[in-house]
Design a protein around this motif. Structure first.
Motif, PDB file in Angstrom:
ATOM      1  N   THR A 149       0.954  -1.263  -0.073  1.00 14.32           N
ATOM      2  CA  THR A 149       0.181   0.020   0.056  1.00 14.32           C
ATOM      3  C   THR A 149       0.831   1.309   0.109  1.00 14.32           C
ATOM      4  OG1 THR A 149      -0.097   0.272   2.537  1.00 14.32           O
ATOM      5  CG2 THR A 149      -1.877  -1.105   1.267  1.00 14.32           C
ATOM      6  N   CYS A 150       0.163   2.345  -0.202  1.00 15.43           N
ATOM      7  CA  CYS A 150       0.859   3.706   0.032  1.00 15.43           C
ATOM      8  C   CYS A 150       0.683   4.004   1.496  1.00 15.43           C
ATOM      9  CB  CYS A 150       0.362   4.661  -1.000  1.00 15.43           C
ATOM     10  SG  CYS A 150       0.423   4.387  -2.763  1.00 15.43           S
ATOM     11  N   SER A 179      -7.509   2.530  -8.510  1.00 14.15           N
ATOM     12  CA  SER A 179      -7.419   3.254  -7.742  1.00 14.15           C
ATOM     13  C   SER A 179      -5.918   3.814  -7.863  1.00 14.15           C
ATOM     14  CB  SER A 179      -7.832   3.242  -6.239  1.00 14.15           C
ATOM     15  OG  SER A 179      -7.213   2.101  -5.602  1.00 14.15           O
ATOM     16  N   THR A 180      -5.217   3.241  -6.763  1.00  9.33           N
ATOM     17  CA  THR A 180      -3.642   3.595  -6.648  1.00  9.33           C
ATOM     18  C   THR A 180      -2.685   3.010  -7.374  1.00  9.33           C
ATOM     19  OG1 THR A 180      -3.208   2.185  -4.662  1.00  9.33           O
ATOM     20  CG2 THR A 180      -4.027   4.387  -4.331  1.00  9.33           C
ATOM     21  N   THR A 240      -2.414   4.929   6.105  1.00  5.00           N
ATOM     22  CA  THR A 240      -3.556   5.807   5.631  1.00  5.00           C
ATOM     23  C   THR A 240      -4.246   5.204   4.518  1.00  5.00           C
ATOM     24  OG1 THR A 240      -2.713   7.722   6.754  1.00  5.00           O
ATOM     25  CG2 THR A 240      -4.548   7.857   5.151  1.00  5.00           C
ATOM     26  N   ASP A 241      -3.496   4.841   3.438  1.00  2.00           N
ATOM     27  CA  ASP A 241      -4.163   4.251   2.213  1.00  2.00           C
ATOM     28  C   ASP A 241      -4.789   2.850   2.562  1.00  2.00           C
ATOM     29  OD1 ASP A 241      -4.503   3.815  -0.815  1.00  2.00           O
ATOM     30  OD2 ASP A 241      -2.699   2.486  -0.514  1.00  2.00           O
ATOM     31  N   LYS A 269      -8.720   1.806   1.915  1.00  2.00           N
ATOM     32  CA  LYS A 269      -9.140   0.714   1.186  1.00  2.00           C
ATOM     33  C   LYS A 269     -10.056  -0.021   1.897  1.00  2.00           C
ATOM     34  CE  LYS A 269      -5.461   0.258  -2.541  1.00  2.00           C
ATOM     35  NZ  LYS A 269      -4.505   1.684  -2.324  1.00  2.00           N
ATOM     36  N   GLN A 291     -11.273   9.970   8.115  1.00  2.00           N
ATOM     37  CA  GLN A 291     -11.657   8.927   6.925  1.00  2.00           C
ATOM     38  C   GLN A 291     -12.750   8.379   6.918  1.00  2.00           C
ATOM     39  OE1 GLN A 291      -7.594   6.860   7.494  1.00  2.00           O
ATOM     40  NE2 GLN A 291      -7.908   6.574   5.270  1.00  2.00           N
ATOM     41  N   ARG A 301       5.963   6.621   2.096  1.00  2.00           N
ATOM     42  CA  ARG A 301       4.331   6.470   1.591  1.00  2.00           C
ATOM     43  C   ARG A 301       4.234   4.967   1.073  1.00  2.00           C
ATOM     44  NH1 ARG A 301       3.186   8.221   4.926  1.00  2.00           N
ATOM     45  NH2 ARG A 301       0.904   7.698   4.395  1.00  2.00           N
TER      46      ARG A 301
END
Length: 688
Positions: A178-179, A401-402, A182-183, A187, A222, A380
């Motif tokens: 993940t990034c 998405s990312t 938080t990412d 998700k 979030q 990140r």
């Protein structure tokens, strides 16, 4: 493969989605004899249920045909990338000095090597295996959504073999990069939450999120825009309460369905909680897990501080309790922490309290990990650990998405933790036929990317000086980081202990027979008064110290204040008292003034709800011992102690009025103070 949640015949208290632990003949098992993870499709959001796997996966079988000319992919030619190598000077894993794994054992280990090393990511690596191949040509090309194959494979091995070797469900967990956490949580919300809008959707359909009373504020930022109802669970010095009033069992068993769906998602930080610093012992984890299993709750375990567990804090807290005449809380039994069912392969990792994954027989735990605290926040970069079926769903979300994290970061981190790459072949051409056959999607993508260049490229060889940590070095790096942060914590807590009370004395005179008194007679006696300023426990993990301020002992507590009703001196005076929120804000601002110049984080910032913020949030301050410079650990703590003592000596209410009056712009004061030279930031504000 996963098991379907069964229906219990005659059960009235649990629905089909809640009977994850009840079977007539035990749960179905895999080939390894372990229970299959449950199927949680019923918890997926409607959008997630509709997501299909990428159609590109259908092409993977074609990528492995030897000598195939790939005209299918819309990829830029790697020949035109402007970067030939990626290089960095890095620390050696032995740079920082560890601390003992258990209180009262060996002294700190020696620090044999503090010098730097050099790593290089070459243009093209000579490594044939795609899950070991780290080079610019593959790292900077389009890639698979679950991560750069070499780093993904390394993280998977670390996670399965060393971090969670005792995962109890069949096949064990899988991972996706993940990034950052938080990412990862974004998700997770995408996967399990159907957005809810007040006034548009049925109140009974509102989703809920279980969490501790105090929680990292970004989680609320979030979740709340999606209409998620925050449901706080009370906690003590050992973390979230499983039972009792306000505990997890109480909240779930007595849920009012008219106010929304009973929450099926729980967010928790259990190993060095932010902001309180607790570590949930294994015995408490088992209680909480059993309740989550009974009520079919997904556990989202966010663990950025898992390796920062401080054995010395446990010993210090027991000593403090004993010195105060209090009964210390029951320490975690040795077997709970250091004796896993399966060893991690490293004494340091074996000594740490394990994750919920170690008891996750249902496959209901989703763990968020990050490199932000182990390497750098700017990476990140992190990963999610969960049962394979859920990881596949995360992958579908990432595909649209990312995609995967930055190739620059992934390749440098891979080179750092994996070690040097072999020299590239002497031939000037780079052929995909050198890649070993594999059926994984990693190899497919590696071949796909490698064959995107239409012309031969010169081979850039790895420099002989390139060094990497490998798994043993990575664990040693974590051990050293724990040592450095634990020593900082010890130093700051020692100073805070020394200033937690204000001691004053006065002489009382014994009256003579005639009713008069005389100073200095043998009958005179001195009265010592101790005023508690704050109390706290040494944090057993994480980066923070959580103080409860005893504002009710301040001489101006509940003293009247007089403010102009409109703030401009017009319209008469408006009366209020120096209550909790007022005096807490006043102290925080007072500490930012000279000569104190120290910034802390107010507990209200971490309150899970507005009610908690108004009722108890103002009682707490969070101090961060991680971010300040080495010399500021001591000076910052001492400034805080001196500032608090000075604040308690204020007896003129006009001083408080000046600090928190209606004309004071708090945000402007803090912003101005942050730009001031000499400010010691113990707040973390709010970067951790």
């Amino acid at each position: 493969m996963s098991r379907i949640i069964p229906i219990i015949p005659g059960s009235t208290s649990l629905t089909m989605s809640e009977t994850s632990v009840a079977y007539r003949n035990g749960p179905p098992r895999g080939a390894d004899g372990k229970p299959l993870p449950l199927d949680f499709t019923h918890h997926l959001s409607e959008v997630t249920k509709r997501r299909q796997a990428s159609q590109m996966k259908k092409y993977y079988r074609f990528f492995q045909i030897p000598g195939i000319k790939n005209l299918a992919g819309g990829l830029p030619n790697t020949k035109f990338f402007p970067f030939e190598t990626l290089e960095a000077q890095t620390a050696k894993p032995e740079r920082w000095q560890p601390t003992p794994n258990h209180p009262g054992t060996n002294k700190d280990k020696k620090n044999p090597a503090a010098e730097s090393a050099h790593i290089t990511v070459p243009t093209i690596s000579g490594e044939a295996n795609p899950v070991k191949k780290v080079d610019v040509a593959t790292a900077l090309q389009y890639g698979q959504a679950n991560g750069y194959p070499p780093l993904l494979d390394w993280v998977r091995k670390f996670t399965r073999d060393h971090l969670h070797p005792d995962a109890p469900y069949s096949g064990g967990p899988d991972v996706i990069l993940t990034c950052g956490s938080t990412d990862g949580f974004a998700k997770t919300l995408e996967m399990f939450v159907n957005p809810w809008i007040d006034g548009l959707n049925d109140p009974r359909e509102r989703p809920g999120l279980l969490c501790e009373t105090f929680v990292y504020g970004n989680i609320l930022s979030q979740a709340e825009p999606k209409g998620v109802q925050i449901v706080p669970i009370k906690a003590d010095e050992n973390g979230m309460l499983a039972t009792g009033e306000g505990g997890l069992e109480d909240v779930l068993a007595n849920w009012d369905v008219s106010k929304g769906k009973r929450p099926h998602l729980m967010y928790t930080v259990t190993l060095g909680h932010n902001p309180t610093g607790f570590v949930i012992p294994v015995s408490r984890r088992k209680e909480i897990y059993a309740i989550c299993s009974r009520y079919d709750v997904i556990i989202v375990e966010d663990e950025p501080y898992w390796y920062l567990q401080f054995p010395s804090a446990t010993a210090a807290n027991m000593a403090k309790a004993k010195a105060s005449g209090l009964k210390p809380s029951q320490p975690q039994q040795e077997g709970e922490i250091s004796k896993r069912t399966v060893s991690t392969g490293y004494p340091f990792l074996d000594s740490l309290t394990p994750s919920y994954i170690s008891i996750d027989v249902d496959g209901r735990v989703i763990r968020l990990d990050t490199f932000s605290k182990t390497i750098a926040p700017g990476c990140r970069l992190g990963w999610i650990t969960a049962q394979p079926e859920l990881i596949d769903r995360f992958n579908r979300i990432a595909e649209t998405s990312t995609q995967q994290p930055s190739g620059f970061v992934q390749s440098l981190v891979a080179e750092l933790v994996m070690g040097p790459q072999p020299e590239a072949p002497s031939s000037s051409s780079f052929s995909t036929t050198a890649t070993t056959a594999t059926t994984s999607s990693s190899s497919g993508w590696s071949l796909f990317r490698s064959s995107s260049s239409s012309q031969p490229q010169p081979a850039k060889q790895t420099t002989p000086s390139s060094e990497g940590w490998q798994m043993t070095g990575w664990v040693r790096w974590l051990e050293g980081l724990r040592g450095m942060y634990e020593r900082r914590m010890n130093r700051m807590c020692t100073i805070l202990d020394s200033g937690s009370s204000l001691i004053s004395s006065s002489t009382r005179l014994r009256a003579t027979a005639s009713g008069s008194s005389s100073i200095g007679t043998p009958g005179d006696w001195e009265v010592i008064t101790t005023t508690p300023l704050y109390t706290y426990s040494w944090p057993e993990g994480g980066m923070f110290i959580w103080l409860r301020m005893h504002f009710d002992t301040h001489p101006l507590w509940q003293h009247p204040l007089f403010f102009p009703s409109n703030g401009n001196g017009e319209g008469g005076e408006k009366t209020k008292v120096i209550d909790g929120p007022t005096i807490s804000l006043a102290l925080m601002l007072f500490l930012t003034l000279k000569p104190h110049l120290v910034l802390v984080s107010a507990g209200s910032m971490f309150s899970a709800t507005s009610q908690i913020r108004e009722e108890v949030g103002w009682q707490y301050f969070r101090l961060c011992f991680a971010a300040v410079s080495e010399e500021d650990v001591d000076s910052g703590a001492q400034r805080f102690v001196n500032g608090v003592r000075a604040f308690w000596k204020i007896t003129d209410a006009r001083v408080i009025e000046k600090l928190v009056g209606p004309s004071v712009d708090t945000e402007e004061v803090v912003a101005r103070m942050m730009g001031q030279e000499g400010v010691n930031n113990l707040g973390g504000w709010l970067g951790c």
